[in-house]
Design a protein around this motif. Structure first.
Motif, PDB file in Angstrom:
ATOM      1  N   LEU A 198       0.838  -1.202   0.000  1.00 19.00           N
ATOM      2  CA  LEU A 198       0.000   0.000   0.000  1.00 19.00           C
ATOM      3  C   LEU A 198       0.871   1.249   0.000  1.00 19.00           C
ATOM      4  N   LYS A 199       1.945   1.210   0.773  1.00 15.83           N
ATOM      5  CA  LYS A 199       2.852   2.363   0.845  1.00 15.83           C
ATOM      6  C   LYS A 199       3.464   2.652  -0.509  1.00 15.83           C
ATOM      7  N   GLU A 200       3.846   1.592  -1.221  1.00 13.42           N
ATOM      8  CA  GLU A 200       4.491   1.767  -2.517  1.00 13.42           C
ATOM      9  C   GLU A 200       3.514   2.228  -3.585  1.00 13.42           C
ATOM     10  N   VAL A 201       2.326   1.661  -3.576  1.00 14.34           N
ATOM     11  CA  VAL A 201       1.369   1.924  -4.641  1.00 14.34           C
ATOM     12  C   VAL A 201       0.661   3.254  -4.465  1.00 14.34           C
ATOM     13  N   GLU A 202       0.274   3.561  -3.246  1.00  7.20           N
ATOM     14  CA  GLU A 202      -0.548   4.748  -3.019  1.00  7.20           C
ATOM     15  C   GLU A 202       0.226   5.797  -2.239  1.00  7.20           C
ATOM     16  N   LYS A 203       0.485   6.904  -2.886  1.00  7.37           N
ATOM     17  CA  LYS A 203       1.210   7.987  -2.234  1.00  7.37           C
ATOM     18  C   LYS A 203       0.256   9.017  -1.648  1.00  7.37           C
ATOM     19  N   GLY A 204      -0.969   9.048  -2.126  1.00  7.48           N
ATOM     20  CA  GLY A 204      -1.969  10.004  -1.642  1.00  7.48           C
ATOM     21  C   GLY A 204      -2.780   9.411  -0.521  1.00  7.48           C
ATOM     22  N   GLU A 205      -4.102   9.523  -0.622  1.00  3.41           N
ATOM     23  CA  GLU A 205      -5.004   8.996   0.405  1.00  3.41           C
ATOM     24  C   GLU A 205      -4.910   7.488   0.434  1.00  3.41           C
ATOM     25  N   LEU A 206      -4.813   6.930   1.619  1.00  6.21           N
ATOM     26  CA  LEU A 206      -4.675   5.491   1.779  1.00  6.21           C
ATOM     27  C   LEU A 206      -6.054   4.849   1.740  1.00  6.21           C
ATOM     28  N   LYS A 207      -6.512   4.574   0.537  1.00  7.70           N
ATOM     29  CA  LYS A 207      -7.831   3.994   0.364  1.00  7.70           C
ATOM     30  C   LYS A 207      -7.719   2.880  -0.659  1.00  7.70           C
ATOM     31  N   PRO A 208      -8.072   1.656  -0.291  1.00  9.35           N
ATOM     32  CA  PRO A 208      -7.994   0.581  -1.259  1.00  9.35           C
ATOM     33  C   PRO A 208      -9.077   0.723  -2.312  1.00  9.35           C
ATOM     34  N   ALA A 209      -8.794   0.224  -3.491  1.00  7.44           N
ATOM     35  CA  ALA A 209      -9.796   0.260  -4.547  1.00  7.44           C
ATOM     36  C   ALA A 209     -10.902  -0.719  -4.202  1.00  7.44           C
ATOM     37  N   SER A 210     -12.119  -0.281  -4.320  1.00  7.24           N
ATOM     38  CA  SER A 210     -13.243  -1.165  -4.035  1.00  7.24           C
ATOM     39  C   SER A 210     -13.827  -1.642  -5.350  1.00  7.24           C
ATOM     40  N   PRO A 211     -14.538  -2.763  -5.333  1.00  9.91           N
ATOM     41  CA  PRO A 211     -15.145  -3.256  -6.557  1.00  9.91           C
ATOM     42  C   PRO A 211     -16.089  -2.236  -7.188  1.00  9.91           C
ATOM     43  N   ALA A 212     -16.742  -1.402  -6.379  1.00 10.75           N
ATOM     44  CA  ALA A 212     -17.648  -0.383  -6.904  1.00 10.75           C
ATOM     45  C   ALA A 212     -16.884   0.642  -7.735  1.00 10.75           C
ATOM     46  N   ASP A 213     -15.654   0.983  -7.320  1.00 15.33           N
ATOM     47  CA  ASP A 213     -14.845   1.939  -8.066  1.00 15.33           C
ATOM     48  C   ASP A 213     -14.515   1.403  -9.458  1.00 15.33           C
ATOM     49  N   ALA A 214     -14.267   0.112  -9.566  1.00 12.20           N
ATOM     50  CA  ALA A 214     -13.884  -0.490 -10.830  1.00 12.20           C
ATOM     51  C   ALA A 214     -15.030  -0.462 -11.833  1.00 12.20           C
ATOM     52  N   SER A 215     -16.260  -0.546 -11.343  1.00 10.52           N
ATOM     53  CA  SER A 215     -17.396  -0.584 -12.261  1.00 10.52           C
ATOM     54  C   SER A 215     -17.772   0.792 -12.792  1.00 10.52           C
ATOM     55  N   VAL A 216     -17.226   1.863 -12.232  1.00 16.33           N
ATOM     56  CA  VAL A 216     -17.562   3.219 -12.653  1.00 16.33           C
ATOM     57  C   VAL A 216     -16.955   3.538 -14.018  1.00 16.33           C
ATOM     58  N   ALA A 217     -15.710   3.129 -14.257  1.00 16.62           N
ATOM     59  CA  ALA A 217     -15.024   3.460 -15.502  1.00 16.62           C
ATOM     60  C   ALA A 217     -15.449   2.506 -16.611  1.00 16.62           C
ATOM     61  N   PRO A 218     -15.820   3.036 -17.759  1.00 13.78           N
ATOM     62  CA  PRO A 218     -16.171   2.150 -18.875  1.00 13.78           C
ATOM     63  C   PRO A 218     -14.960   1.346 -19.323  1.00 13.78           C
ATOM     64  N   GLN A 219     -15.215   0.188 -19.892  1.00 11.39           N
ATOM     65  CA  GLN A 219     -14.138  -0.707 -20.314  1.00 11.39           C
ATOM     66  C   GLN A 219     -13.326  -0.156 -21.481  1.00 11.39           C
ATOM     67  N   ASP A 220     -13.925   0.729 -22.301  1.00 14.93           N
ATOM     68  CA  ASP A 220     -13.233   1.192 -23.493  1.00 14.93           C
ATOM     69  C   ASP A 220     -12.471   2.503 -23.305  1.00 14.93           C
ATOM     70  N   THR A 221     -12.282   2.936 -22.068  1.00 15.38           N
ATOM     71  CA  THR A 221     -11.543   4.172 -21.835  1.00 15.38           C
ATOM     72  C   THR A 221     -10.052   3.914 -21.955  1.00 15.38           C
ATOM     73  N   ALA A 222      -9.340   4.921 -22.399  1.00 16.78           N
ATOM     74  CA  ALA A 222      -7.887   4.805 -22.556  1.00 16.78           C
ATOM     75  C   ALA A 222      -7.220   4.892 -21.199  1.00 16.78           C
ATOM     76  N   GLU A 223      -6.099   4.265 -21.085  1.00 21.88           N
ATOM     77  CA  GLU A 223      -5.323   4.290 -19.845  1.00 21.88           C
ATOM     78  C   GLU A 223      -3.923   4.775 -20.176  1.00 21.88           C
ATOM     79  N   ARG A 224      -3.460   5.742 -19.424  1.00 25.95           N
ATOM     80  CA  ARG A 224      -2.116   6.272 -19.639  1.00 25.95           C
ATOM     81  C   ARG A 224      -1.155   5.522 -18.731  1.00 25.95           C
ATOM     82  N   ARG A 225      -0.090   5.008 -19.312  1.00 25.72           N
ATOM     83  CA  ARG A 225       0.918   4.278 -18.542  1.00 25.72           C
ATOM     84  C   ARG A 225       2.302   4.791 -18.913  1.00 25.72           C
TER      85      ARG A 225
END
Length: 151
Positions: free
Chosen positions: A64-91
């Motif tokens: 968690l320390k490595e991945v999240e530098k801001g608010e310490l909040k785990p991703a919930s399944p509800a958060d994942a369903s908000v973004a459409p599947q066809d949105t672009a992701e910047r990496r």
């Protein structure tokens, strides 16, 4: 974050780790994401967490320390369903070129099977070094001497 939402988040996190039985102990001891990073092995032992589970929890907290530098909040399944599947992701992508010095000269002097063993050993070493830093070798590009290079 307060109250039942904090309890739910810590409970969800423990559930994802396969240790929901510790939710009540975390709640009873006021442990939420605000103090999670301050926990020590001794703290977890004091609230009755088994040794193997303490190790898993401490590893998960470190992640968690490595991945999240801001608010310490785990991703919930509800958060994942908000973004459409066809949105672009910047990496961020880093491309590395690596070469075995003198491999062209070696190819002229060595038996191809022996050279292949040397190049395979080199590729293995490079891949291990890349993996130590969290990367991976996507593919090896052929070299004009018949060897290949990691990319």
């Amino acid at each position: 974050m307060r109250g039942s939402a904090a309890v739910q988040e810590i409970g969800d996190w423990l559930e994802k780790l396969g240790m929901p039985e510790y939710t009540q102990r975390f709640v009873e001891n006021g442990i939420d994401f605000a103090v999670l990073h301050d926990l020590t092995d001794q703290d977890l032992k004091d609230i009755g967490v088994l040794l193997g589970h303490r190790r898993k929890l401490l590893r998960a907290i470190a992640e968690l320390k490595e991945v999240e530098k801001g608010e310490l909040k785990p991703a919930s399944p509800a958060d994942a369903s908000v973004a459409p599947q066809d949105t672009a992701e910047r990496r961020q992508v880093t491309v590395m070129f690596s070469d075995l010095v003198g491999s062209t000269a070696l190819s002229a002097r060595m038996d191809p099977e022996d050279l292949r063993e040397i190049i395979s050993s080199y590729q293995k070493c490079v891949a291990e070094a890349v993996q130590r830093f969290g990367g991976f070798v996507a593919k090896y590009m052929p070299h004009n001497s018949g060897s290949s290079k990691p990319v």
